[in-house]
Design a protein around this motif. Structure first.
Motif, short mmCIF file in Angstrom:
data_model
loop_
_atom_site.label_atom_id
_atom_site.label_comp_id
_atom_site.label_asym_id
_atom_site.label_seq_id
_atom_site.Cartn_x
_atom_site.Cartn_y
_atom_site.Cartn_z
N MET A 81 0.84 -1.21 0.00
CA MET A 81 0.00 0.00 0.00
C MET A 81 0.87 1.26 0.00
O MET A 81 0.56 2.23 -0.70
N ILE A 82 1.95 1.25 0.73
CA ILE A 82 2.88 2.38 0.74
C ILE A 82 3.48 2.57 -0.65
O ILE A 82 3.58 3.68 -1.16
N ARG A 83 3.86 1.45 -1.28
CA ARG A 83 4.42 1.52 -2.63
C ARG A 83 3.41 2.10 -3.62
O ARG A 83 3.76 2.91 -4.47
N MET A 84 2.15 1.72 -3.49
CA MET A 84 1.11 2.23 -4.39
C MET A 84 0.86 3.73 -4.15
O MET A 84 0.64 4.48 -5.10
N GLU A 85 0.90 4.16 -2.90
CA GLU A 85 0.74 5.59 -2.61
C GLU A 85 1.87 6.40 -3.22
O GLU A 85 1.63 7.47 -3.79
N GLU A 86 3.09 5.91 -3.12
CA GLU A 86 4.23 6.60 -3.71
C GLU A 86 4.11 6.66 -5.23
O GLU A 86 4.43 7.67 -5.85
N PHE A 87 3.61 5.60 -5.83
CA PHE A 87 3.40 5.57 -7.27
C PHE A 87 2.36 6.62 -7.68
O PHE A 87 2.55 7.35 -8.66
N GLN A 88 1.27 6.70 -6.93
CA GLN A 88 0.22 7.69 -7.24
C GLN A 88 0.75 9.12 -7.09
O GLN A 88 0.42 10.00 -7.89
N LYS A 89 1.56 9.38 -6.07
CA LYS A 89 2.14 10.70 -5.87
C LYS A 89 3.06 11.06 -7.04
O LYS A 89 3.04 12.19 -7.53
N ALA A 90 3.86 10.11 -7.48
CA ALA A 90 4.77 10.36 -8.60
C ALA A 90 3.99 10.63 -9.88
O ALA A 90 4.33 11.53 -10.64
N ARG A 91 2.93 9.89 -10.10
CA ARG A 91 2.09 10.10 -11.28
C ARG A 91 1.45 11.49 -11.24
O ARG A 91 1.42 12.20 -12.25
N ALA A 92 0.94 11.88 -10.08
CA ALA A 92 0.31 13.20 -9.95
C ALA A 92 1.32 14.31 -10.17
O ALA A 92 1.01 15.33 -10.79
N GLU A 93 2.54 14.12 -9.70
CA GLU A 93 3.59 15.12 -9.88
C GLU A 93 3.93 15.29 -11.36
O GLU A 93 4.10 16.41 -11.84
N ILE A 94 4.00 14.20 -12.08
CA ILE A 94 4.29 14.27 -13.52
C ILE A 94 3.16 14.97 -14.25
O ILE A 94 3.39 15.81 -15.13
N GLU A 95 1.92 14.63 -13.92
CA GLU A 95 0.77 15.26 -14.58
C GLU A 95 0.69 16.74 -14.24
O GLU A 95 0.27 17.55 -15.06
N GLN A 96 1.10 17.10 -13.03
CA GLN A 96 1.05 18.50 -12.60
C GLN A 96 2.05 19.33 -13.40
O GLN A 96 1.76 20.46 -13.77
N LYS A 97 3.22 18.79 -13.66
CA LYS A 97 4.23 19.52 -14.43
C LYS A 97 3.75 19.75 -15.85
O LYS A 97 4.04 20.78 -16.45
N ASN A 98 3.03 18.76 -16.39
CA ASN A 98 2.42 18.86 -17.71
C ASN A 98 3.43 19.33 -18.76
O ASN A 98 3.15 20.20 -19.57
N GLU A 99 4.61 18.76 -18.70
CA GLU A 99 5.64 19.13 -19.68
C GLU A 99 5.38 18.39 -20.97
O GLU A 99 4.93 17.25 -20.99
N LYS A 100 5.67 19.08 -22.08
CA LYS A 100 5.51 18.44 -23.37
C LYS A 100 6.66 17.47 -23.59
O LYS A 100 7.80 17.78 -23.28
N THR A 101 6.33 16.34 -24.12
CA THR A 101 7.38 15.38 -24.44
C THR A 101 7.91 15.68 -25.83
O THR A 101 7.22 16.26 -26.66
N MET A 102 9.14 15.29 -26.06
CA MET A 102 9.75 15.52 -27.34
C MET A 102 9.15 14.58 -28.38
O MET A 102 8.91 13.42 -28.11
N SER A 103 8.92 15.09 -29.56
CA SER A 103 8.44 14.25 -30.64
C SER A 103 9.50 14.17 -31.71
O SER A 103 10.45 14.96 -31.73
N GLN A 104 9.33 13.29 -32.65
CA GLN A 104 10.29 13.14 -33.72
C GLN A 104 10.33 14.38 -34.60
O GLN A 104 11.33 14.66 -35.23
N LYS A 105 9.26 15.12 -34.65
CA LYS A 105 9.20 16.31 -35.50
C LYS A 105 10.19 17.39 -35.03
O LYS A 105 10.51 18.28 -35.77
N MET A 106 10.64 17.28 -33.79
CA MET A 106 11.54 18.31 -33.25
C MET A 106 12.99 18.10 -33.73
O MET A 106 13.83 18.94 -33.52
N PHE A 107 13.25 16.95 -34.35
CA PHE A 107 14.60 16.66 -34.79
C PHE A 107 14.70 16.77 -36.30
O PHE A 107 13.77 16.46 -37.02
N LYS A 108 15.85 17.24 -36.75
CA LYS A 108 16.10 17.38 -38.17
C LYS A 108 16.85 16.17 -38.68
O LYS A 108 17.79 15.71 -38.05
N VAL A 109 16.44 15.63 -39.79
CA VAL A 109 17.12 14.50 -40.39
C VAL A 109 18.28 15.03 -41.20
O VAL A 109 18.14 15.95 -42.01
N ILE A 110 19.45 14.49 -40.99
CA ILE A 110 20.64 14.96 -41.71
C ILE A 110 21.03 13.96 -42.76
O ILE A 110 21.06 12.81 -42.58
#
Length: 110
Positions: A81-110
């Motif tokens: 149960m402690i492990r699950m609570e820590e997992f939920q806190k980590a998930r909420a923290e990631i969702e709160q930051k709401n950072e955009k993830t990098m996509s392939q479109k951000m890179f230039k093909v050389i």
């Protein structure tokens, strides 16, 4: 020469008898079957996939592995149960930051 269960049983009995001859607090005989239960419980606590554990134990039914051979207690449930609570806190923290993830479109093909 292959080892058989009886050889291990004799070794365990000899160890227990020597211990009981020396110390006042006696320990009961240890069987190879008790070792199977201990192995199964320890692997389940370590997070091994139940189907893999079933295969390693040689059981045809997962119920035998999980209900008969796996012995977990209140402390194990509390830790999970402690492990699950820590997992939920980590998930909420990631969702709160709401950072955009990098996509392939951000890179230039050389």
């Amino acid at each position: 020469m292959p080892e058989v269960a009886m050889h291990w049983q004799h070794r365990f009995n000899n160890m227990v008898n020597r211990y009981n001859d020396i110390y006042r607090i006696q320990i009961p005989n240890i069987t190879t079957h008790v070792c199977r239960h201990t192995y199964c419980s320890n692997m389940a606590k370590a997070g091994m996939n139940p189907k893999t554990l079933q295969y390693l134990m040689g059981h045809s039914d997962i119920g035998v592995t999980m209900n008969t051979y796996t012995h977990l207690g209140l402390e194990d449930a509390k830790d999970e149960m402690i492990r699950m609570e820590e997992f939920q806190k980590a998930r909420a923290e990631i969702e709160q930051k709401n950072e955009k993830t990098m996509s392939q479109k951000m890179f230039k093909v050389i």
